[in-house]
Design a protein around this motif. Structure first.
Motif, PDB file in Angstrom:
ATOM      1  N   LEU A 111      30.973 -47.037 -30.919  1.00 24.33           N
ATOM      2  CA  LEU A 111      32.161 -46.799 -31.745  1.00 24.33           C
ATOM      3  C   LEU A 111      31.803 -46.497 -33.194  1.00 24.33           C
ATOM      4  CD1 LEU A 111      34.859 -49.362 -30.711  1.00 24.33           C
ATOM      5  CD2 LEU A 111      34.803 -46.910 -30.386  1.00 24.33           C
ATOM      6  N   VAL A 112      30.793 -47.194 -33.728  1.00 21.16           N
ATOM      7  CA  VAL A 112      30.454 -46.992 -35.136  1.00 21.16           C
ATOM      8  C   VAL A 112      29.998 -45.558 -35.359  1.00 21.16           C
ATOM      9  CG1 VAL A 112      28.842 -47.667 -36.938  1.00 21.16           C
ATOM     10  CG2 VAL A 112      29.923 -49.412 -35.540  1.00 21.16           C
ATOM     11  N   VAL A 113      29.111 -45.072 -34.486  1.00 16.94           N
ATOM     12  CA  VAL A 113      28.652 -43.692 -34.600  1.00 16.94           C
ATOM     13  C   VAL A 113      29.830 -42.732 -34.486  1.00 16.94           C
ATOM     14  CG1 VAL A 113      27.277 -41.918 -33.453  1.00 16.94           C
ATOM     15  CG2 VAL A 113      26.354 -44.205 -33.758  1.00 16.94           C
ATOM     16  N   ALA A 114      30.722 -43.013 -33.549  1.00 17.52           N
ATOM     17  CA  ALA A 114      31.882 -42.135 -33.363  1.00 17.52           C
ATOM     18  C   ALA A 114      32.775 -42.142 -34.609  1.00 17.52           C
ATOM     19  CB  ALA A 114      32.675 -42.584 -32.140  1.00 17.52           C
ATOM     20  N   MET A 115      32.947 -43.339 -35.194  1.00 11.99           N
ATOM     21  CA  MET A 115      33.787 -43.425 -36.392  1.00 11.99           C
ATOM     22  C   MET A 115      33.164 -42.639 -37.550  1.00 11.99           C
ATOM     23  SD  MET A 115      36.457 -45.048 -35.664  1.00 11.99           S
ATOM     24  CE  MET A 115      37.162 -45.428 -37.254  1.00 11.99           C
ATOM     25  N   ILE A 116      31.838 -42.814 -37.721  1.00 10.18           N
ATOM     26  CA  ILE A 116      31.152 -42.101 -38.802  1.00 10.18           C
ATOM     27  C   ILE A 116      31.297 -40.592 -38.604  1.00 10.18           C
ATOM     28  CG2 ILE A 116      28.873 -41.584 -39.762  1.00 10.18           C
ATOM     29  CD1 ILE A 116      28.140 -44.505 -39.258  1.00 10.18           C
ATOM     30  N   ALA A 117      31.099 -40.144 -37.351  1.00  3.61           N
ATOM     31  CA  ALA A 117      31.218 -38.709 -37.076  1.00  3.61           C
ATOM     32  C   ALA A 117      32.625 -38.228 -37.397  1.00  3.61           C
ATOM     33  CB  ALA A 117      30.877 -38.443 -35.610  1.00  3.61           C
ATOM     34  N   LEU A 118      33.619 -39.043 -37.045  1.00  2.00           N
ATOM     35  CA  LEU A 118      35.015 -38.651 -37.287  1.00  2.00           C
ATOM     36  C   LEU A 118      35.285 -38.529 -38.787  1.00  2.00           C
ATOM     37  CD1 LEU A 118      37.708 -38.180 -35.769  1.00  2.00           C
ATOM     38  CD2 LEU A 118      38.291 -40.523 -36.369  1.00  2.00           C
ATOM     39  N   VAL A 119      34.800 -39.511 -39.553  1.00  2.00           N
ATOM     40  CA  VAL A 119      35.023 -39.485 -41.003  1.00  2.00           C
ATOM     41  C   VAL A 119      34.330 -38.276 -41.620  1.00  2.00           C
ATOM     42  CG1 VAL A 119      34.477 -40.683 -43.147  1.00  2.00           C
ATOM     43  CG2 VAL A 119      35.391 -41.956 -41.207  1.00  2.00           C
ATOM     44  N   ARG A 120      33.072 -38.018 -41.188  1.00  2.00           N
ATOM     45  CA  ARG A 120      32.340 -36.854 -41.692  1.00  2.00           C
ATOM     46  C   ARG A 120      33.114 -35.572 -41.425  1.00  2.00           C
ATOM     47  NH1 ARG A 120      26.556 -38.057 -40.233  1.00  2.00           N
ATOM     48  NH2 ARG A 120      25.840 -39.293 -42.017  1.00  2.00           N
ATOM     49  N   HIS A 121      33.634 -35.472 -40.188  1.00  2.00           N
ATOM     50  CA  HIS A 121      34.394 -34.296 -39.770  1.00  2.00           C
ATOM     51  C   HIS A 121      35.590 -34.080 -40.697  1.00  2.00           C
ATOM     52  CE1 HIS A 121      35.496 -31.461 -36.568  1.00  2.00           C
ATOM     53  NE2 HIS A 121      36.745 -31.805 -36.811  1.00  2.00           N
ATOM     54  N   ARG A 122      36.343 -35.185 -40.910  1.00  2.00           N
ATOM     55  CA  ARG A 122      37.517 -35.094 -41.787  1.00  2.00           C
ATOM     56  C   ARG A 122      37.121 -34.657 -43.188  1.00  2.00           C
ATOM     57  NH1 ARG A 122      41.240 -39.173 -39.603  1.00  2.00           N
ATOM     58  NH2 ARG A 122      42.035 -38.073 -37.793  1.00  2.00           N
ATOM     59  N   MET A 123      36.002 -35.234 -43.699  1.00  3.13           N
ATOM     60  CA  MET A 123      35.590 -34.932 -45.066  1.00  3.13           C
ATOM     61  C   MET A 123      35.172 -33.468 -45.187  1.00  3.13           C
ATOM     62  SD  MET A 123      33.635 -38.471 -46.002  1.00  3.13           S
ATOM     63  CE  MET A 123      32.781 -37.888 -47.442  1.00  3.13           C
ATOM     64  N   THR A 124      34.447 -32.964 -44.185  1.00  3.13           N
ATOM     65  CA  THR A 124      34.028 -31.564 -44.226  1.00  3.13           C
ATOM     66  C   THR A 124      35.248 -30.650 -44.311  1.00  3.13           C
ATOM     67  OG1 THR A 124      32.211 -32.208 -42.799  1.00  3.13           O
ATOM     68  CG2 THR A 124      32.592 -29.853 -43.072  1.00  3.13           C
ATOM     69  N   ILE A 125      36.238 -30.936 -43.455  1.00  4.24           N
ATOM     70  CA  ILE A 125      37.437 -30.098 -43.440  1.00  4.24           C
ATOM     71  C   ILE A 125      38.164 -30.183 -44.773  1.00  4.24           C
ATOM     72  CG2 ILE A 125      39.722 -29.828 -42.407  1.00  4.24           C
ATOM     73  CD1 ILE A 125      38.478 -30.699 -39.763  1.00  4.24           C
ATOM     74  N   ALA A 126      38.293 -31.433 -45.285  1.00  8.71           N
ATOM     75  CA  ALA A 126      39.036 -31.612 -46.538  1.00  8.71           C
ATOM     76  C   ALA A 126      38.346 -30.890 -47.687  1.00  8.71           C
ATOM     77  CB  ALA A 126      39.170 -33.106 -46.844  1.00  8.71           C
ATOM     78  N   GLU A 127      37.007 -30.991 -47.719  1.00  2.15           N
ATOM     79  CA  GLU A 127      36.276 -30.341 -48.812  1.00  2.15           C
ATOM     80  C   GLU A 127      36.444 -28.835 -48.756  1.00  2.15           C
ATOM     81  OE1 GLU A 127      32.213 -31.821 -49.740  1.00  2.15           O
ATOM     82  OE2 GLU A 127      31.672 -29.717 -49.475  1.00  2.15           O
ATOM     83  N   ARG A 128      36.342 -28.300 -47.549  1.00  2.00           N
ATOM     84  CA  ARG A 128      36.454 -26.857 -47.379  1.00  2.00           C
ATOM     85  C   ARG A 128      37.856 -26.373 -47.776  1.00  2.00           C
ATOM     86  NH1 ARG A 128      34.177 -22.408 -44.155  1.00  2.00           N
ATOM     87  NH2 ARG A 128      32.112 -23.335 -44.200  1.00  2.00           N
ATOM     88  N   GLN A 129      38.868 -27.127 -47.320  1.00  2.00           N
ATOM     89  CA  GLN A 129      40.242 -26.698 -47.670  1.00  2.00           C
ATOM     90  C   GLN A 129      40.466 -26.775 -49.164  1.00  2.00           C
ATOM     91  OE1 GLN A 129      42.538 -29.210 -45.106  1.00  2.00           O
ATOM     92  NE2 GLN A 129      42.823 -27.568 -43.601  1.00  2.00           N
ATOM     93  N   GLY A 130      39.879 -27.822 -49.799  1.00  2.00           N
ATOM     94  CA  GLY A 130      40.014 -27.932 -51.246  1.00  2.00           C
ATOM     95  C   GLY A 130      39.382 -26.744 -51.949  1.00  2.00           C
ATOM     96  N   LEU A 131      38.174 -26.368 -51.517  1.00  2.00           N
ATOM     97  CA  LEU A 131      37.471 -25.249 -52.149  1.00  2.00           C
ATOM     98  C   LEU A 131      38.230 -23.938 -51.935  1.00  2.00           C
ATOM     99  CD1 LEU A 131      33.787 -26.179 -51.330  1.00  2.00           C
ATOM    100  CD2 LEU A 131      34.811 -25.972 -53.596  1.00  2.00           C
ATOM    101  N   LEU A 132      38.784 -23.758 -50.738  1.00  2.00           N
ATOM    102  CA  LEU A 132      39.557 -22.537 -50.468  1.00  2.00           C
ATOM    103  C   LEU A 132      40.770 -22.471 -51.372  1.00  2.00           C
ATOM    104  CD1 LEU A 132      39.384 -22.278 -46.570  1.00  2.00           C
ATOM    105  CD2 LEU A 132      38.279 -20.806 -48.260  1.00  2.00           C
ATOM    106  N   ALA A 133      41.376 -23.644 -51.622  1.00  2.00           N
ATOM    107  CA  ALA A 133      42.523 -23.673 -52.539  1.00  2.00           C
ATOM    108  C   ALA A 133      42.078 -23.278 -53.947  1.00  2.00           C
ATOM    109  CB  ALA A 133      43.152 -25.065 -52.540  1.00  2.00           C
TER     110      ALA A 133
END
Lengths: 406, 327
Positions: free
Chosen positions: A290-312
């Motif tokens: 679960l810990v690995v899965a949670m970390i992967a999920l958070v990383r995924h969210r952060m990547t998307i958020a960063e990219r959307q922020g930069l596109l904005a």
């Protein structure tokens, strides 16, 4: 308690305790393997019926020993009786299951309660007998290694070793049934017989484990280790051996802890040790935990958020998503007022171009793009081959020229 | 009929029989739906986690009075069901295996806490939770059959009997009231969802009902009889009918019959045979329930082994006989 535990773990706890711990470890190894096959055949809980079905046999063995040798508390008699009534339980579960009116779960519950009920009746009969020594039977419920005789401990250890060797020798045949029963059937393997063999090994574990773990909880030794092992590997051989290792470790440590202090019944201590190992696997296994899965999920969210922020930023819109704002601020790509910094602007342009290429990829190769798990998660040059990226780049420029020309 | 006189029966046997019958009926009714939903092992799981529940209930309240223990048992049942669902979702393992993991761990924790705390000095013990104490129920007030109609004496009904009677009533009323919902979510959850019934909600309600029955019954009859009565009477009824309502009714009849015959077998038959001691009543009831199921599986009119054998050979005979091919 800790002071007493260490010498026991290092096999310095006296001859009997040492034999009990080694026997428990070997019993654990055998049960981890047999339990794995049962779990993979989706028949893990049949072991619950099997273990409860030993009680009438235990009582009949006690009564028989009383008749033949004059003392009821004879482990060979009791274990032989337990094995016979457990096998009767296995056959009955199979018979009830094959009538299409009831599922296997009902078959298990019926056999479990009926056999155990019969055992209770026999126990109440034994209690009216004028002989002593019935205390040995109560130890069968929850496991009691404290008062074990030397010859009993040796017998259990040897029987567990035999069971372990037999399971290892049959590994290929049993694995085949678990891995692909249809293939095994088509290849002429007697699947039903092999299934029965798995249940016989489970019965062996249950009977040998009666004295150590007790019949109420032995099912845990058969179910928890394989379930934990599935977190470490999904391939047959590694999974089965991981289960054997976990079960052996849990049983060994549990038996040692139980021997280190009074009022610590062996069965419950072993089960709780196994439960701790299961929770550890569930949380911290390297790929499926679960810990690995949670970390992967958070990383995924952060990547998307960063990219959307930069596109904005690139299109001079305001960054609305809170997570994006935090990430951009921390990277120094945006100031507190929400405006792009110089570094942020160049990064935003890079991402904007990258996103345009990814979009082109999605338009021109939709199937490949949908199958690509890293679509828009990394820079396209890091994922796709260079010539494809160059081609996408050319088409993007063409397309923008075309729309610009119109 | 040596050893059984009227007053003994009224004060010792009748309360025990009443208790066992009520417990059997309380478990059998929700058991019908558990059996059909392939959730029979839930009864197994719930009745095992009752032990840690009563131990915690005792340690928190400091008394062995009934209500703290029943509340503890009920809380443990709910915790167990929630844990099973949580681990099942997190792990993706089959639900049977998950139940095995959860209930053995909780039971082990219960035994350890019991052994390590002062609870072991009072009368709670593992055997009591497993076997119950049907034989210990006495009702000394009624002195004759006529007393059973006297309100003053009825008011002295032993607490466990009154409690179980209320639980049976609650379960019966709820099952009748939500029969349609239970039926449709049991047989076709997909259709139920499209029609606006929430299968998840009904499922949770059913589990709570089962937990209520198990908790109310275990104290009197023990875990093993609870498991038996969740499964055997519905399994017997399922071999006799295809209609759900009829199945529920037949399961109640089977539960009563198993409880009565088990009591006779354990309490009276040894005395009639001249053996001075009675046997364990709860165990004998579980055995009679299992034997009744065996008889029904062999000889039920349509779904029994014999009937199927006869039907099979008849149709085989028809297919194989030359006369039928003519036209």
């Amino acid at each position: 308690m800790i002071g007493e535990l260490l010498p026991i773990l290092l096999l310095q706890g006296g001859y009997n305790t040492t034999i009990v711990c080694i026997g428990a470890a070997m019993l654990g190894a055998a049960s981890g393997m047999a339990g794995s096959f049962a779990l993979l055949r989706k028949r893990a809980m049949v072991s619950d019926a099997i273990s409860h079905a030993t009680l009438p046999g235990v009582c009949l063995g006690f009564i028989a020993a009383l008749w033949f040798i004059g003392a009821g508390r004879s482990l060979p008699f009791i274990l032989a009786g337990a094995a016979l009534s457990a096998m009767a339980g296995v056959v009955l579960v199979d018979l009830v299951r094959r009538s299409d009116r009831l599922g296997e779960d009902s078959a298990i519950a019926v056999v479990l309660s009926t056999f155990y009920g019969l055992g209770m009746v026999l126990l109440s009969y034994i209690q009216t007998l004028p002989t002593a020594g019935q205390a040995g039977l109560e130890g069968m419920l929850l496991g009691a290694t404290a008062g074990m005789l030397r010859f009993e401990a040796e017998m259990i250890a040897i029987a567990a070793l035999v069971l372990l060797v037999v399971t290892i020798l049959l590994f290929k045949e049993l694995g085949l049934v678990c891995f692909d029963p249809e293939f095994a059937r088509a290849g002429g393997w007697p699947v039903r017989l092999l299934d029965l063999l798995i249940m016989s090994l489970v019965t062996g574990v249950v009977v040998i484990g009666l004295k150590t773990v007790g019949l109420v909880l032995i099912v845990a030794l058969l179910v928890i280790p394989p379930a934990a092992a599935l977190y470490w590997s999904r391939r047959l051989a590694p999974m089965v051996f991981t289960a054997a290792l976990i079960a052996a470790a849990g049983a060994y440590v549990g038996a040692a802890i139980s021997a280190s202090a009074p009022d610590l019944p062996t069965g419950p201590v072993i089960v709780l040790t196994l439960a701790a190992l299961f929770v550890f696997s569930l949380l911290f296994a390297p790929k499926r935990g679960l810990v690995v899965a949670m970390i992967a999920l958070v990383r995924h969210r952060m990547t998307i958020a960063e990219r959307q922020g930069l596109l904005a930023l690139a299109t001079r819109r305001s960054v609305s998503q809170p997570l994006s704002r935090v990430l951009l601020l921390r990277r120094g790509w945006m100031d507190a007022a929400g405006n792009a910094t110089t570094g942020g602007l160049s990064q935003a342009r890079l991402v904007q171009r990258d996103q345009a290429l990814w979009d082109r990829y999605l338009l021109d190769y939709p199937e490949d793009a949908f199958a690509c798990r890293e679509w828009s998660m990394r820079f396209i040059e890091e994922v796709l081959p260079g010539d494809l990226v160059a081609e996408l780049d050319r088409r993007t420029v063409e397309a923008s020229l075309r729309t610009g020309g119109v | 009929m040596a050893g059984i006189d009227g007053i003994d029966f009224l004060q010792l046997d009748m309360p025990a029989i009443l208790l066992a019958v009520l417990a059997a009926v309380a478990c059998a009714i929700p058991g019908n739906f558990l059996v059909l939903r392939r959730q029979s092992l839930l009864g197994d799981a719930i009745s095992h986690v009752v032990l840690p529940g009563i131990v915690i209930g005792f340690l928190l309240s400091g008394t062995t009075s009934t209500w703290p223990m029943l509340l503890g048992a009920g809380a443990a049942a709910i915790v167990a069901v929630a844990l099973i669902e949580l681990v099942r979702r997190l792990s993706g393992l089959e639900s049977g295996a998950v139940m095995g993991i959860v209930f053995t761990s909780m039971f082990a924790a219960g035994v350890l806490i019991l052994e390590r705390s002062e609870a072991r000095n009072v009368h709670i013990d593992v055997q009591h939770a497993l076997y119950g104490n049907i034989e210990g129920t006495v009702w000394l007030e009624p002195a004759s059959i006529r007393d059973l109609l006297d309100p003053a004496i009825l008011a002295t009904t032993p607490g466990e009997i009154a409690r179980l009677a209320v639980v049976v009533l609650v379960i019966a009323v709820l099952v009748v009231a939500f029969f349609k919902e239970l039926r449709i979510t049991t047989f076709d959850p997909g259709l139920a969802a499209t029609l606006g019934f929430s299968p998840g909600l009904v499922s949770a309600g059913l589990v709570l009902l089962a937990a209520l029955a198990a908790v109310a019954a275990f104290d009197a009859v023990g875990s093993i009889l609870v498991i038996a009565m969740f499964v055997c009477p519905p399994a017997i009824a399922r071999h006799l009918t295809d209609h759900l309502a009829m199945q529920v009714v037949l399961s109640v009849v089977a539960a009563v019959a198993a409880a009565l015959s088990g009591y006779v077998l354990a309490a009276f038959v040894p005395l009639w045979l001249g053996y001075g001691h009675a046997f364990n009543v709860a165990g004998a009831m579980a055995v009679t329930a299992g034997l009744m199921l065996a008889v029904v599986m062999l000889f039920a009119p349509r779904y029994g082994w014999l009937a199927r054998r006869l039907a099979g050979s008849r149709s085989a005979g028809v297919a194989g006989s030359p006369g039928t091919v003519a036209d």
